[in-house]
Design a protein around this motif. Structure first.
Motif, PDB file in Angstrom:
ATOM      1  N   ILE A  12       0.742  -1.428   0.022  1.00  0.00           N
ATOM      2  CA  ILE A  12       0.143  -0.094   0.070  1.00  0.00           C
ATOM      3  C   ILE A  12       0.762   1.187   0.110  1.00  0.00           C
ATOM      4  O   ILE A  12       0.661   2.171  -0.547  1.00  0.00           O
ATOM      5  CB  ILE A  12      -1.014  -0.060   1.063  1.00  0.00           C
TER       6      ILE A  12
ATOM      7  N   LEU B 239      -9.757   5.146   8.666  1.00  0.00           N
ATOM      8  CA  LEU B 239      -9.209   5.506   7.498  1.00  0.00           C
ATOM      9  C   LEU B 239      -9.700   6.575   6.793  1.00  0.00           C
ATOM     10  O   LEU B 239      -9.153   7.419   6.229  1.00  0.00           O
ATOM     11  CB  LEU B 239      -8.996   4.153   6.614  1.00  0.00           C
TER      12      LEU B 239
ATOM     13  N   GLY C  20     -12.192   1.230   9.296  1.00  0.00           N
ATOM     14  CA  GLY C  20     -13.002   2.056   8.176  1.00  0.00           C
ATOM     15  C   GLY C  20     -13.220   3.509   8.462  1.00  0.00           C
ATOM     16  O   GLY C  20     -12.770   4.486   7.820  1.00  0.00           O
TER      17      GLY C  20
ATOM     18  N   TRP D 178      -7.468  -3.313   7.798  1.00  0.00           N
ATOM     19  CA  TRP D 178      -8.901  -3.496   7.254  1.00  0.00           C
ATOM     20  C   TRP D 178      -8.973  -4.725   6.006  1.00  0.00           C
ATOM     21  O   TRP D 178     -10.158  -5.111   6.216  1.00  0.00           O
ATOM     22  CB  TRP D 178      -9.291  -2.163   6.839  1.00  0.00           C
TER      23      TRP D 178
ATOM     24  N   HIS E 266      -2.839   0.175   9.019  1.00  0.00           N
ATOM     25  CA  HIS E 266      -4.261   0.063   9.499  1.00  0.00           C
ATOM     26  C   HIS E 266      -5.103  -0.509   8.263  1.00  0.00           C
ATOM     27  O   HIS E 266      -6.065  -1.007   8.140  1.00  0.00           O
ATOM     28  CB  HIS E 266      -5.005   1.324   9.891  1.00  0.00           C
ATOM     29  N   TYR E 267      -4.771   0.171   6.836  1.00  0.00           N
ATOM     30  CA  TYR E 267      -5.312  -0.281   5.859  1.00  0.00           C
ATOM     31  C   TYR E 267      -5.222  -1.649   5.604  1.00  0.00           C
ATOM     32  O   TYR E 267      -6.257  -2.435   5.125  1.00  0.00           O
ATOM     33  CB  TYR E 267      -4.885   0.561   4.646  1.00  0.00           C
TER      34      TYR E 267
ATOM     35  N   TYR F  22      -1.158   4.590   8.620  1.00  0.00           N
ATOM     36  CA  TYR F  22      -2.329   4.478   7.760  1.00  0.00           C
ATOM     37  C   TYR F  22      -2.129   3.200   6.923  1.00  0.00           C
ATOM     38  O   TYR F  22      -3.089   2.498   6.857  1.00  0.00           O
ATOM     39  CB  TYR F  22      -2.415   5.699   6.874  1.00  0.00           C
ATOM     40  N   CYS F  23      -0.861   2.764   6.332  1.00  0.00           N
ATOM     41  CA  CYS F  23      -0.800   1.811   5.705  1.00  0.00           C
ATOM     42  C   CYS F  23      -1.036   0.429   6.405  1.00  0.00           C
ATOM     43  O   CYS F  23      -1.593  -0.511   5.850  1.00  0.00           O
ATOM     44  CB  CYS F  23       0.407   1.680   5.077  1.00  0.00           C
TER      45      CYS F  23
ATOM     46  N   ALA G  15      -7.652   9.878   5.785  1.00  0.00           N
ATOM     47  CA  ALA G  15      -7.791  10.208   4.352  1.00  0.00           C
ATOM     48  C   ALA G  15      -8.026  11.691   4.131  1.00  0.00           C
ATOM     49  O   ALA G  15      -7.472  12.162   3.183  1.00  0.00           O
ATOM     50  CB  ALA G  15      -8.827   9.309   3.631  1.00  0.00           C
TER      51      ALA G  15
END
Length: 198
Positions: A66, A139, A136, A98, A94-95, A91-92, A143
Motif C-alpha cells: 500500500i 481510514l 474504516g 482493514w 491500518h489499511y 495509515y498503511c 484520508a
C-alpha cells in the motif's frame, strides 16, 4: 513405525503441554515483539519518502505494498515530507488490517456461532466485522488529512494554486471569484436586500 522426535528448538518453541501460551499471552508476546521492533528500528531507511524500516521488520507486506502504491501519488500532490513517514505508515498498516478484517468477514460472515462451554451455540457479531468498521472510520478520517478524498483533493489544489506555482484545480463553468470579488458581491447582495425592504 518409529516416530521422529522434534528438534530441541522445535520442542522449545512448542513448550510443554502444560506450559503452552494461552491466546492472550501469545497476543501479548506478539505485541511486545512489535514494540521491540519499533524501538529497535533504524532512524533512516533510504530516501525521504522511503517506508520506515519497521514496516518490513514486522513483516507488514500488505502495508508495504500500500505504501509503494500510495506514496508516489501523494508525492505528486506536494503534501508529503519526511515528517509524514510514520503517520503514513500507520495509515498503511491500518489499511492492511482493514483488508484482512474484510477478508475474514467475507469468509466467515458478519455473524459467527460459538459454544460458550455448555453445549448451546451462541450467535455473535464477527469481531472482524467490528474491526473493519472501526478501521474504516479511522481510514476515512485520516484520508481527509492527506487529500485522499475527491473533495479534500480539490480543496488542496485550489489552495495550492492560490499560494504556489502549482496548476490550478479544474473548475466547471465560470472561474471561482477572487476573495475581493466575493466580498464585493456579498456586500452588494446585502445592500440590495436591505434597500428592497425599505
Amino acid at each position: 513405525m518409529a516416530r521422529l522426535k522434534d528438534s530441541p528448538e522445535m520442542q522449545a518453541a512448542k513448550g510443554a503441554p502444560s506450559k503452552r501460551m494461552t491466546k492472550a499471552a501469545r497476543r501479548a508476546a506478539e505485541e511486545q515483539a512489535r514494540a521491540r521492533a519499533l524501538a529497535d528500528a533504524p532512524m533512516e531507511s533510504g530516501g525521504p519518502l522511503a517506508p520506515p524500516m519497521f514496516i518490513e521488520q514486522l513483516g507488514e507486506l500488505a502495508a508495504l505494498a500500500i505504501w509503494r502504491d500510495l506514496t508516489p501519488q501523494l508525492d505528486a500532490t506536494h503534501v508529503l515530507s519526511r515528517l509524514d513517514r510514520y503517520s503514513l505508515a500507520l495509515y498503511c498498516i491500518h489499511y492492511a488490517d482493514w483488508i484482512a478484517a474484510r477478508e475474514d468477514v467475507k469468509t466467515h460472515g458478519r455473524w459467527i456461532y460459538y459454544s460458550p462451554g455448555h453445549g448451546a451455540k451462541k450467535r455473535i457479531r464477527n469481531p472482524a466485522f467490528e474491526d473493519a468498521l472501526t478501521l474504516g472510520a479511522f481510514l476515512k478520517d485520516f484520508a481527509k488529512e492527506y487529500g485522499l478524498t475527491a473533495l479534500t483533493r480539490l480543496n488542496l489544489r485550489r489552495y495550492q494554486s492560490a499560494y504556489a506555482s502549482v496548476p490550478a484545480a479544474p473548475t466547471q463553468g465560470t472561474p471561482a471569484p477572487t476573495e475581493t470579488e466575493a466580498d464585493e458581491d456579498l456586500m452588494g447582495f446585502v445592500a440590495r436586500g436591505s434597500s428592497a425592504r425599505h
